[in-house]
Design a protein around this motif. Structure first.
Motif, PDB file in Angstrom:
ATOM      1  N   UNK A  87      77.066  38.356  40.408  1.00  0.00           N
ATOM      2  CA  UNK A  87      76.024  37.840  39.512  1.00  0.00           C
ATOM      3  C   UNK A  87      76.575  36.888  38.471  1.00  0.00           C
ATOM      4  N   UNK A  88      77.799  37.151  37.965  1.00  0.00           N
ATOM      5  CA  UNK A  88      78.338  36.278  36.922  1.00  0.00           C
ATOM      6  C   UNK A  88      78.607  34.863  37.441  1.00  0.00           C
ATOM      7  N   UNK A  89      78.701  34.731  38.772  1.00  0.00           N
ATOM      8  CA  UNK A  89      78.834  33.391  39.354  1.00  0.00           C
ATOM      9  C   UNK A  89      77.464  32.812  39.689  1.00  0.00           C
ATOM     10  N   UNK A  90      76.628  33.574  40.374  1.00  0.00           N
ATOM     11  CA  UNK A  90      75.349  33.046  40.858  1.00  0.00           C
ATOM     12  C   UNK A  90      74.416  32.632  39.727  1.00  0.00           C
ATOM     13  N   UNK A  91      74.514  33.284  38.570  1.00  0.00           N
ATOM     14  CA  UNK A  91      73.632  32.959  37.444  1.00  0.00           C
ATOM     15  C   UNK A  91      74.250  31.960  36.478  1.00  0.00           C
ATOM     16  N   UNK A  92      75.481  31.540  36.735  1.00  0.00           N
ATOM     17  CA  UNK A  92      76.183  30.636  35.822  1.00  0.00           C
ATOM     18  C   UNK A  92      75.748  29.186  36.048  1.00  0.00           C
ATOM     19  N   UNK A  93      76.144  28.316  35.135  1.00  0.00           N
ATOM     20  CA  UNK A  93      75.821  26.895  35.252  1.00  0.00           C
ATOM     21  C   UNK A  93      76.593  26.267  36.402  1.00  0.00           C
ATOM     22  N   UNK A  94      76.125  25.114  36.841  1.00  0.00           N
ATOM     23  CA  UNK A  94      76.807  24.411  37.911  1.00  0.00           C
ATOM     24  C   UNK A  94      78.226  24.032  37.534  1.00  0.00           C
ATOM     25  N   UNK A  95      78.428  23.613  36.288  1.00  0.00           N
ATOM     26  CA  UNK A  95      79.777  23.237  35.842  1.00  0.00           C
ATOM     27  C   UNK A  95      80.709  24.445  35.863  1.00  0.00           C
ATOM     28  N   UNK A  96      80.217  25.594  35.409  1.00  0.00           N
ATOM     29  CA  UNK A  96      81.043  26.801  35.458  1.00  0.00           C
ATOM     30  C   UNK A  96      81.392  27.156  36.897  1.00  0.00           C
ATOM     31  N   UNK A  97      80.430  27.017  37.797  1.00  0.00           N
ATOM     32  CA  UNK A  97      80.690  27.344  39.198  1.00  0.00           C
ATOM     33  C   UNK A  97      81.799  26.457  39.769  1.00  0.00           C
ATOM     34  N   UNK A  98      81.743  25.160  39.466  1.00  0.00           N
ATOM     35  CA  UNK A  98      82.798  24.257  39.928  1.00  0.00           C
ATOM     36  C   UNK A  98      84.139  24.650  39.311  1.00  0.00           C
ATOM     37  N   UNK A  99      84.131  24.986  38.029  1.00  0.00           N
ATOM     38  CA  UNK A  99      85.365  25.406  37.349  1.00  0.00           C
ATOM     39  C   UNK A  99      85.947  26.643  38.020  1.00  0.00           C
ATOM     40  N   UNK A 100      85.089  27.586  38.348  1.00  0.00           N
ATOM     41  CA  UNK A 100      85.521  28.826  38.988  1.00  0.00           C
ATOM     42  C   UNK A 100      86.121  28.545  40.368  1.00  0.00           C
ATOM     43  N   UNK A 101      85.489  27.661  41.106  1.00  0.00           N
ATOM     44  CA  UNK A 101      85.984  27.312  42.439  1.00  0.00           C
ATOM     45  C   UNK A 101      87.364  26.666  42.337  1.00  0.00           C
ATOM     46  N   UNK A 102      87.542  25.771  41.378  1.00  0.00           N
ATOM     47  CA  UNK A 102      88.846  25.124  41.196  1.00  0.00           C
ATOM     48  C   UNK A 102      89.921  26.149  40.827  1.00  0.00           C
ATOM     49  N   UNK A 103      89.569  27.095  39.974  1.00  0.00           N
ATOM     50  CA  UNK A 103      90.534  28.141  39.595  1.00  0.00           C
ATOM     51  C   UNK A 103      90.920  28.987  40.801  1.00  0.00           C
ATOM     52  N   UNK A 104      89.942  29.318  41.619  1.00  0.00           N
ATOM     53  CA  UNK A 104      90.212  30.091  42.834  1.00  0.00           C
ATOM     54  C   UNK A 104      91.128  29.304  43.762  1.00  0.00           C
ATOM     55  N   UNK A 105      90.879  28.008  43.848  1.00  0.00           N
ATOM     56  CA  UNK A 105      91.682  27.165  44.736  1.00  0.00           C
ATOM     57  C   UNK A 105      93.146  27.131  44.304  1.00  0.00           C
ATOM     58  N   UNK A 106      93.409  26.973  43.003  1.00  0.00           N
ATOM     59  CA  UNK A 106      94.801  26.924  42.538  1.00  0.00           C
ATOM     60  C   UNK A 106      95.484  28.280  42.728  1.00  0.00           C
ATOM     61  N   UNK A 107      94.747  29.367  42.541  1.00  0.00           N
ATOM     62  CA  UNK A 107      95.317  30.697  42.801  1.00  0.00           C
ATOM     63  C   UNK A 107      95.607  30.868  44.295  1.00  0.00           C
ATOM     64  N   UNK A 108      94.713  30.362  45.117  1.00  0.00           N
ATOM     65  CA  UNK A 108      94.896  30.437  46.560  1.00  0.00           C
ATOM     66  C   UNK A 108      96.158  29.691  46.982  1.00  0.00           C
ATOM     67  N   UNK A 109      96.382  28.541  46.391  1.00  0.00           N
ATOM     68  CA  UNK A 109      97.584  27.762  46.695  1.00  0.00           C
ATOM     69  C   UNK A 109      98.845  28.541  46.334  1.00  0.00           C
ATOM     70  N   UNK A 110      98.855  29.143  45.168  1.00  0.00           N
ATOM     71  CA  UNK A 110     100.045  29.857  44.705  1.00  0.00           C
ATOM     72  C   UNK A 110     100.402  31.027  45.621  1.00  0.00           C
ATOM     73  N   UNK A 111      99.392  31.678  46.160  1.00  0.00           N
ATOM     74  CA  UNK A 111      99.630  32.888  46.959  1.00  0.00           C
ATOM     75  C   UNK A 111      99.721  32.624  48.458  1.00  0.00           C
ATOM     76  N   UNK A 112      99.321  31.431  48.907  1.00  0.00           N
ATOM     77  CA  UNK A 112      99.241  31.177  50.356  1.00  0.00           C
ATOM     78  C   UNK A 112      99.789  29.796  50.719  1.00  0.00           C
ATOM     79  N   UNK A 113     100.975  29.491  50.243  1.00  0.00           N
ATOM     80  CA  UNK A 113     101.534  28.165  50.502  1.00  0.00           C
ATOM     81  C   UNK A 113     101.804  27.940  51.984  1.00  0.00           C
ATOM     82  N   UNK A 114     102.116  29.002  52.696  1.00  0.00           N
ATOM     83  CA  UNK A 114     102.351  28.889  54.134  1.00  0.00           C
ATOM     84  C   UNK A 114     101.121  28.316  54.837  1.00  0.00           C
ATOM     85  N   UNK A 115      99.948  28.736  54.409  1.00  0.00           N
ATOM     86  CA  UNK A 115      98.706  28.256  55.000  1.00  0.00           C
ATOM     87  C   UNK A 115      98.552  26.754  54.804  1.00  0.00           C
TER      88      UNK A 115
END
Length: 222
Positions: A87-115
């Motif tokens: 809910x904290x994502x689905x009800x958030x603003x579009x800008x927050x959603x993009x910010x959240x996606x970018x944060x997830x992406x950088x975390x994904x990179x750090x943990x899955x460089x092999x991919x």
């Protein structure tokens, strides 16, 4: 459920686990050396199965590489999509959603460089072997889920006024491809060359990706 059906379900589960194990081993080999130089015998040996058994699951190395890409996109994407259903994502603003996606992406990179290394080699392999779009359809559908989520966030940002309307004329799909291709390309480059040059050691690779994300976010902010 009768005994026959139960046994079939057990066999199907064993097969799925065996295929997942093969694809995990293939990812390790492909990301280390590239796809072209890895033979089916190498994958069979790493998976601890016979070559004949490997060919029963995958008729060609091309098929195995495509399924490897699809499998690991889904494997990484499933927990991420669950985060974006909260809910904290689905009800958030579009800008927050993009910010959240970018944060997830950088975390994904750090943990899955092999991919990211693997996807670099996979893209090159697809181009060199002229693999048709038809054969890549299941892979494209998997990636398409990510595109839909990001485009929805951009559309929401335009609607709620949190993303600068000047970008609306570019179209959400064009924005998606431009931004994510650059972020993904940087992640691939960093995963491949982080320790190759002395100057790369002076700048943490994740911080570089985070900086590029912040630059995009500041540009998008209304």
């Amino acid at each position: 459920m009768d005994l026959k059906q139960k046994r079939q379900n057990e066999l199907d589960e064993m097969k799925s686990k065996r295929i997942a194990h093969i694809l995990d081993k293939a990812l390790d080999l492909f990301s280390e050396k590239g796809i072209d130089v890895i033979a089916m015998t190498d994958i069979a040996e790493a998976s601890e199965i016979g070559v004949a058994s490997l060919y029963r699951y995958f008729k060609t190395k091309e098929e195995l590489a495509i399924q490897c890409a699809r499998h690991h996109w889904e494997k990484l994407g499933e927990p991420i999509m669950k985060q974006l259903e909260l809910e904290d994502y689905t009800t958030a603003s579009g800008f927050y959603q993009i910010s959240r996606i970018f944060n997830i992406f950088t975390d994904l990179f750090e943990k899955n460089r092999t991919f990211f290394k693997f996807i670099y080699y996979f893209d090159a392999f697809v181009n060199r072997n002229n693999i048709s779009q038809e054969r890549l359809s299941s892979y494209d559908m998997t990636i398409g889920k990510t595109k839909d989520v990001i485009c929805d966030a951009l559309e929401k940002g335009f609607s709620d006024g949190t993303i600068n309307e000047k970008w609306k004329k570019e179209g959400t799909e064009h924005l998606y491809f431009t931004v994510m291709h650059s972020l993904f390309s940087m992640a691939q480059k960093l995963s491949l060359s982080e320790n190759m040059l002395e100057k790369n050691r002076d700048s943490n690779s994740q911080s570089q990706l985070e900086l590029l994300s912040r630059i995009y976010l500041e540009t998008f902010r209304s």
